[in-house]
Design a protein around this motif. Structure first.
Motif, short mmCIF file in Angstrom:
data_model
loop_
_atom_site.label_atom_id
_atom_site.label_comp_id
_atom_site.label_asym_id
_atom_site.label_seq_id
_atom_site.Cartn_x
_atom_site.Cartn_y
_atom_site.Cartn_z
N ILE A 429 2.22 5.70 -12.74
CA ILE A 429 2.70 4.57 -11.95
C ILE A 429 3.63 3.77 -12.84
N ARG A 430 4.88 3.63 -12.40
CA ARG A 430 5.89 2.96 -13.21
C ARG A 430 5.99 1.48 -12.86
N MET A 431 6.69 0.77 -13.74
CA MET A 431 6.86 -0.66 -13.54
C MET A 431 7.62 -0.92 -12.24
N GLY A 432 7.17 -1.91 -11.47
CA GLY A 432 7.83 -2.27 -10.21
C GLY A 432 7.29 -1.54 -9.00
N GLU A 433 6.45 -0.53 -9.17
CA GLU A 433 5.88 0.19 -8.04
C GLU A 433 4.58 -0.47 -7.59
N LEU A 434 4.28 -0.31 -6.32
CA LEU A 434 3.10 -0.90 -5.71
C LEU A 434 2.14 0.20 -5.29
N VAL A 435 0.85 -0.12 -5.27
CA VAL A 435 -0.19 0.84 -4.93
C VAL A 435 -0.82 0.43 -3.60
N VAL A 436 -1.01 1.41 -2.72
CA VAL A 436 -1.60 1.15 -1.40
C VAL A 436 -3.11 1.01 -1.54
N THR A 437 -3.64 -0.10 -1.05
CA THR A 437 -5.08 -0.35 -1.08
C THR A 437 -5.73 -0.23 0.29
N LYS A 438 -4.95 -0.44 1.35
CA LYS A 438 -5.47 -0.32 2.71
C LYS A 438 -4.42 0.34 3.58
N GLY A 439 -4.88 1.23 4.48
CA GLY A 439 -3.97 1.93 5.38
C GLY A 439 -3.61 3.32 4.93
N GLN A 440 -4.34 3.87 3.95
CA GLN A 440 -4.02 5.22 3.47
C GLN A 440 -4.15 6.27 4.57
N GLN A 441 -5.06 6.04 5.52
CA GLN A 441 -5.27 7.03 6.57
C GLN A 441 -4.09 7.14 7.52
N ARG A 442 -3.17 6.17 7.51
CA ARG A 442 -1.99 6.21 8.38
C ARG A 442 -0.81 6.89 7.74
N VAL A 443 -0.93 7.23 6.45
CA VAL A 443 0.19 7.88 5.75
C VAL A 443 0.19 9.36 6.08
#
Length: 494
Positions: A429-443
């Motif tokens: 995970i690089r600087m400036g990227e965001l991690v999904v904590t909720k809603g993974q089942q919709r991806v």
């Protein structure tokens, strides 16, 4: 019945059956149409692009967090010293002047056996010693007279030898009687059973009035209260890893505690591995009064019965011991809820800005093709455009979702350590990227790129804390290794 009537009835039956199937088919078509309308209404789409909108809750990873790898083991607390108090003299128990479960000082009286028979033996031994001393004095004088008479021929050589031997025998008898007197005094002292050290005493195993036997009857037990030992077994692999570094500090928590708040020292390693279990026995020593100094104070009207401030750590308690197995290093932390599992592999969904062919970021446009700017709520409930330090409005970037396979490390509170890629030594995970904590089942990673709308996670996660980085007040932690993957140590204020 004629053949024509039978044919007519058969035709009417077939017609009714056909109408029934037709009505069922029409109902199924209507139900499908209704479901299609509902599904179409549930899927939110972007009217300008004709693509579905993917709404995700994201969080920014914690970077430059100093962590130390560790292993947890199950252990048991034990006293610094443990002693079974047994009777040293036989007789009837007459006293037990201590309060069960209290803390007693070294030398305090715990039990007393009836001393009268032993005092009589002591008095007899003392009298025998005085008789022997008197006889020795008489024999000494007789020997002196014999030495003076023999040169003048007053006595024979045999009489002289007899006088000298009698004197030596009397002197030896004095020593014999002194030993008997000391032994009698020792047994008289054994009637008083005292505390061998300061500690917490257990309950009475024998009440006054009962007969006890010397060196066999268990009266009670006593254990020290500070410090305490924590014994635990370490597997062979961890033991070999610990040999590569000088581990001195260990952490410990009790069964009703969530944090490893007790700091101790590793002071013992056994001399061989248990071949049956494949483990090595180790021991840590901890302070039993982490919140107090353990001052001794008198209780009630019994000045010889003492107690201490309430202790947290007691011998026999179940505990968990945490042993550091590596040097401190910097790592990325993400909420444990963001880590997903796919057939044993760990992965996360990362939201990163879109980039065009020229490597420039892509920003979101409205229906008229104008850029969309980031907004924030005001105090009066309205919205205002967020601007940078130069006063320029901040455009909203277009986001895309990526699948990232990760290797997880230890858990720090509600967060999980993300290790670097072992092949490239770069963080996944690089600087400036965001991690999904909720809603993974919709991806759905099926090649399409829907419009991604993100919302920052407002969950109040507990602040990650790694007590291994400051295991003792005033102790300096060795400088962590340089963080790989471009991560830099955080700057110190001032």
């Amino acid at each position: 019945m004629s053949d024509s009537s039978l044919q007519s009835r058969s035709w009417r039956l077939g017609q009714s059956v056909g109408f029934a199937y037709a009505r069922r088919f029409a109902g199924a078509l209507a139900l499908c149409a209704l479901l299609g309308i509902v599904v179409a209404g549930c899927n939110k789409t972007d009217a300008s692009k004709g693509q579905p909108t993917l709404q995700l809750v994201v969080i920014e990873p914690i970077t430059n967090f100093q962590v130390t790898d560790f292993q947890d083991f199950t252990g048991r607390l034990d006293g610094f010293r443990n002693v079974d108090i047994r009777a040293r003299a036989s007789g009837f128990l007459v006293k037990a002047p201590f309060r069960e479960g209290d803390v007693v000082q070294e030398g305090d009286l715990l039990f007393e056996v009836d001393p009268r028979p032993y005092r009589a033996d002591y008095n007899q031994a003392e009298a025998d010693l005085r008789v022997a001393i008197t006889d020795a004095a008489l024999q000494e004088k007789n020997a002196e007279r014999a030495k003076l008479s023999y040169p003048r021929g007053g006595i024979s050589k045999e009489d002289l030898d007899t006088a000298l031997a009698t004197e030596a025998k009397a002197v030896a008898t004095v020593g014999l009687k002194e030993a008997a007197r000391d032994k009698a005094r020792l047994y008289l002292d054994y009637t008083r059973v005292t505390a061998p050290f300061t500690g917490r005493v257990s309950r009475r195993q024998v009440d006054p009035g009962n007969l006890v036997n010397a060196d066999s009857t268990l009266l009670t037990s006593i254990v020290t209260i500070n410090p305490v030992y924590a014994y635990f077994d370490v597997d062979e692999r961890t033991y070999l890893e610990l040999q590569k570094r000088s581990t001195k500090r260990v952490l410990m928590r009790l069964a009703n505690e969530d944090k490893y708040s007790h700091v101790g020292d590793l002071d013992f390693v056994d001399n061989r591995v248990n071949a049956n279990a494949g483990t090595m026995r180790m021991r840590g020593v901890f302070d039993a009064f982490p919140g107090g100094d353990g001052v001794v104070a008198a209780v009630g009207d019994a000045p010889n019965i003492l107690t201490r401030l309430p202790t947290i750590l007691s011998a026999g308690l179940f505990c968990r011991v945490r042993v550091p197995v590596g040097d401190p290093y910097y790592a990325i932390l993400i909420p444990d809820a963001a880590v997903q599992t796919d057939q044993g592999r760990k992965f996360v969904f990362v939201v990163t800005p879109k980039i065009d062919k020229d490597g420039k970021p892509v920003y979101r446009l409205d229906k008229e093709g104008n850029p969309v700017y980031k907004t924030a709520k005001t105090k009066d409930g309205g919205e205002e455009v967020v601007k940078d330090k130069d006063g320029n409005p901040i455009p909203v970037p277009e986001w895309r979702v990526e699948y990232r396979q990760v290797e997880t490390g230890q858990q720090v509170g509600e967060f999980r350590v993300i290790k670097n890629d072992p092949k490239t030594n770069e963080p996944p995970i690089r600087m400036g990227e965001l991690v999904v904590t909720k809603g993974q089942q919709r991806v759905r990673l099926n090649g399409s790129e829907p419009t991604v709308e993100i919302k920052m996670d407002d969950t109040k996660y507990l602040k990650p804390d790694n007590p291994l980085n400051a295991m003792a007040p005033g102790e300096k932690v060795e400088k962590p290794a340089a963080p790989p993957g471009g991560l830099k140590p955080p700057k110190k204020d001032g």
